[in-house]
Enzyme design. Structure first.
Site, short mmCIF file in Angstrom:
data_model
loop_
_atom_site.label_atom_id
_atom_site.label_comp_id
_atom_site.label_asym_id
_atom_site.label_seq_id
_atom_site.Cartn_x
_atom_site.Cartn_y
_atom_site.Cartn_z
N TRP A 110 23.94 -39.25 41.14
CA TRP A 110 25.58 -39.28 41.83
C TRP A 110 25.34 -38.84 40.60
O TRP A 110 26.50 -36.78 40.61
CB TRP A 110 24.88 -40.86 40.73
N SER A 122 24.86 -44.18 25.39
CA SER A 122 23.41 -43.17 24.77
C SER A 122 22.38 -44.43 24.18
O SER A 122 22.48 -45.33 23.10
CB SER A 122 24.01 -43.37 23.17
N ARG A 196 12.73 -44.95 24.56
CA ARG A 196 13.48 -44.76 26.17
C ARG A 196 12.27 -44.29 27.28
O ARG A 196 12.47 -44.39 28.48
CB ARG A 196 14.47 -44.39 26.39
N ARG A 223 28.27 -39.56 50.32
CA ARG A 223 27.36 -40.98 49.52
C ARG A 223 27.96 -41.78 50.59
O ARG A 223 26.80 -43.24 50.19
CB ARG A 223 27.47 -41.11 48.56
C1 LIG Z 1 21.31 -36.84 52.09
C2 LIG Z 1 21.52 -36.29 50.78
C3 LIG Z 1 19.67 -35.40 50.59
C4 LIG Z 1 19.93 -34.70 49.39
N1 LIG Z 1 18.81 -34.46 49.17
C5 LIG Z 1 18.87 -33.75 47.67
C6 LIG Z 1 17.10 -33.03 47.71
O1 LIG Z 1 16.10 -33.36 47.96
N2 LIG Z 1 17.42 -32.31 46.30
C7 LIG Z 1 18.12 -31.69 45.86
O2 LIG Z 1 17.91 -31.07 45.43
N3 LIG Z 1 18.99 -32.27 46.28
C8 LIG Z 1 19.10 -33.56 47.16
N4 LIG Z 1 20.74 -33.37 47.23
C9 LIG Z 1 21.99 -33.27 46.62
C10 LIG Z 1 22.08 -32.19 47.21
O3 LIG Z 1 21.40 -31.41 47.18
C11 LIG Z 1 24.09 -31.94 46.71
O4 LIG Z 1 23.53 -31.39 45.00
C12 LIG Z 1 24.64 -33.16 46.06
O5 LIG Z 1 24.91 -33.61 47.44
C13 LIG Z 1 26.80 -32.61 45.78
O6 LIG Z 1 27.22 -31.86 46.56
P1 LIG Z 1 28.00 -30.62 45.59
O7 LIG Z 1 27.31 -29.36 44.83
O8 LIG Z 1 28.59 -30.33 46.91
O9 LIG Z 1 29.00 -31.35 45.28
P2 LIG Z 1 29.78 -30.95 44.04
O10 LIG Z 1 28.56 -30.94 42.52
O11 LIG Z 1 30.96 -32.67 43.05
O12 LIG Z 1 30.29 -30.01 44.14
C14 LIG Z 1 31.39 -29.90 45.11
C15 LIG Z 1 31.87 -28.99 46.12
O13 LIG Z 1 32.59 -27.57 44.71
C16 LIG Z 1 31.58 -26.73 44.25
N5 LIG Z 1 30.72 -25.79 43.60
C17 LIG Z 1 30.61 -27.19 42.11
N6 LIG Z 1 29.32 -27.10 41.61
C18 LIG Z 1 29.87 -25.75 41.93
C19 LIG Z 1 28.66 -24.29 41.15
N7 LIG Z 1 28.38 -23.93 40.59
N8 LIG Z 1 29.04 -22.78 42.16
C20 LIG Z 1 29.85 -22.77 43.46
N9 LIG Z 1 30.29 -24.08 43.67
C21 LIG Z 1 30.27 -24.89 43.41
C22 LIG Z 1 30.72 -26.29 46.22
O14 LIG Z 1 31.43 -26.21 47.09
C23 LIG Z 1 31.10 -28.21 46.16
O15 LIG Z 1 30.63 -28.21 47.40
C24 LIG Z 1 20.85 -34.71 48.42
C25 LIG Z 1 22.33 -34.88 48.50
C26 LIG Z 1 22.49 -35.85 50.20
C27 LIG Z 1 24.01 -36.09 50.50
#
Ligand SMILES: Cc1cc2nc3c(=O)[nH]c(=O)nc-3n(C[C@H](O)[C@H](O)[C@H](O)COP(=O)(O)OP(=O)(O)OC[C@H]3O[C@@H](n4cnc5c(N)ncnc54)[C@H](O)[C@@H]3O)c2cc1C
Length: 302
Positions: A110, A122, A196, A223
């Site tokens: 999450w 905490s 913990r 999700r």
């Molecule tokens: C089915 C599934 C499998 C997964 N497997 C893995 C895994 O094996 N290993 C792993 O590490 N993760 C895994 N993840 C996590 C995935 O890679 C993402 O980190 C997670 O879904 C959050 O997505 P997000 O970064 O788009 O979301 P958020 O962090 O909410 O960001 C939303 C959007 O904001 C923008 N954004 C936010 N922060 C930045 C930034 N710093 N720079 C540029 N743009 C930004 C992007 O456009 C992003 O799409 C998985 C996720 C899913 C759903």
């Protein structure tokens, strides 16, 4: 325990003292406000606060001085247009603050959603409760043989019983040791921030999580999807029900264009055109990999 009697009393008290307000109120969301929706064996999602409604999205889109609404039909059409064309900032005008109780391994998935504001319970300051997620027998599944990131058939008989027993006894043993390490009975007692560290990832934590509607939709898209792990999907499903009652028009558009919709690559669109023209198309002459072709066929229902 889902909520302690004291927590329930506080919630009942909050719900019994409504206040007059000039702010936008979403009637569907008022029913959810403060109430804890049970998820998994000890978890919940609870709406602590929210801001805005469907009209607030239209108001922002029209940069209006007044309510910004025209008619319900007109507003729903505008919201669908915004969603269809990825005009996302009006959705950011709505916010939601949730109180979530969830296992630590779910929290790790999450927390990857960086666009929310989080404040977690905490475990340096407080003693964690003896509450561990133990899956229902029907959720206790074997490793998937087709997807490395998934589960397959449900475990049966002696294997299922043995696994459940391991999960329960390991959790309890770790918690017994946690308690004995922090105890100051006849000893100094180890600091909570250190004790913990040997607790398993199925122990429950809690946080307040605040996010705007645009980023919440992004979270739910990933999700509440069938590919997401069951234990986070059930939280996303619970939140979907709340959002549906909060912003029905926006949720309807999200369900149509994002949750139930599909993104097609240029190659997929080309194949679809050829198919509609009556041309037989196979994976070999599609220009797509086997995986892409499989997913494309799933989208078009072949
Ligand atoms: C089915 C599934 C499998 C997964 N497997 C893995 C895994 O094996 N290993 C792993 O590490 N993760 C895994 N993840 C996590 C995935 O890679 C993402 O980190 C997670 O879904 C959050 O997505 P997000 O970064 O788009 O979301 P958020 O962090 O909410 O960001 C939303 C959007 O904001 C923008 N954004 C936010 N922060 C930045 C930034 N710093 N720079 C540029 N743009 C930004 C992007 O456009 C992003 O799409 C998985 C996720 C899913 C759903």
């Amino acid at each position: 325990m889902l909520l302690t009697p004291e927590q329930q009393e506080e919630i009942d008290q909050l719900r019994s003292t409504p206040q007059l307000t000039l702010r936008a109120v979403a009637p569907g969301m008022e029913g959810h406000l403060y109430r804890a929706k049970p998820v998994l064996d000890h978890g919940f999602v609870r709406v602590v606060d929210y801001m805005g409604d469907d009209a607030a999205i239209c108001q922002a889109a029209r940069v209006s001085y007044g309510k910004g609404t025209k008619s319900v039909q007109n507003d729903a059409g505008l919201i669908r247009y915004l969603m269809r064309h990825w005009h996302s900032t009006p959705f950011e005008m709505c916010e939601i603050k949730l109180h979530v109780k969830l296992p630590v391994f779910v929290a790790r998935q999450w927390i990857r959603h960086r666009t929310a504001n989080v404040n977690e319970y905490s475990a340096r300051y407080s003693i964690l409760d003896r509450e561990f997620y133990i899956p229902e027998p029907e959720s206790l599944a074997a490793q998937s043989v087709v997807n490395n990131q998934g589960r397959g058939q449900v475990l049966q008989g002696a294997e299922a019983a043995r696994v459940l027993e391991i999960l329960k006894s390991d959790s309890n043993r770790a918690y017994d040791n946690y308690e004995s390490m922090i105890s100051d009975d006849g000893q100094d007692g180890l600091a909570r921030e250190l004790a913990r560290m040997n607790l398993p990832a199925n122990i429950y934590t809690q946080w307040y999580w605040k996010v705007d509607l645009h980023n919440l939709f992004h979270f739910l898209r990933l999700r509440a999807d069938s590919h997401a792990q069951y234990e986070i999907r059930v939280y996303a499903d619970a939140i979907c029900e709340m959002v549906r009652d909060w912003v029905p028009a926006a949720y309807g558009a999200f369900e149509d264009y994002r949750l139930g919709g599909a993104v097609l690559s240029a190659k997929s669109v080309e194949c679809l055109k050829r198919m509609l023209a009556g041309e037989p198309v196979t994976q070999e002459d599609s220009g797509m990999s086997k995986g892409e072709w499989r997913e494309f066929e799933a989208v078009i229902g072949r």
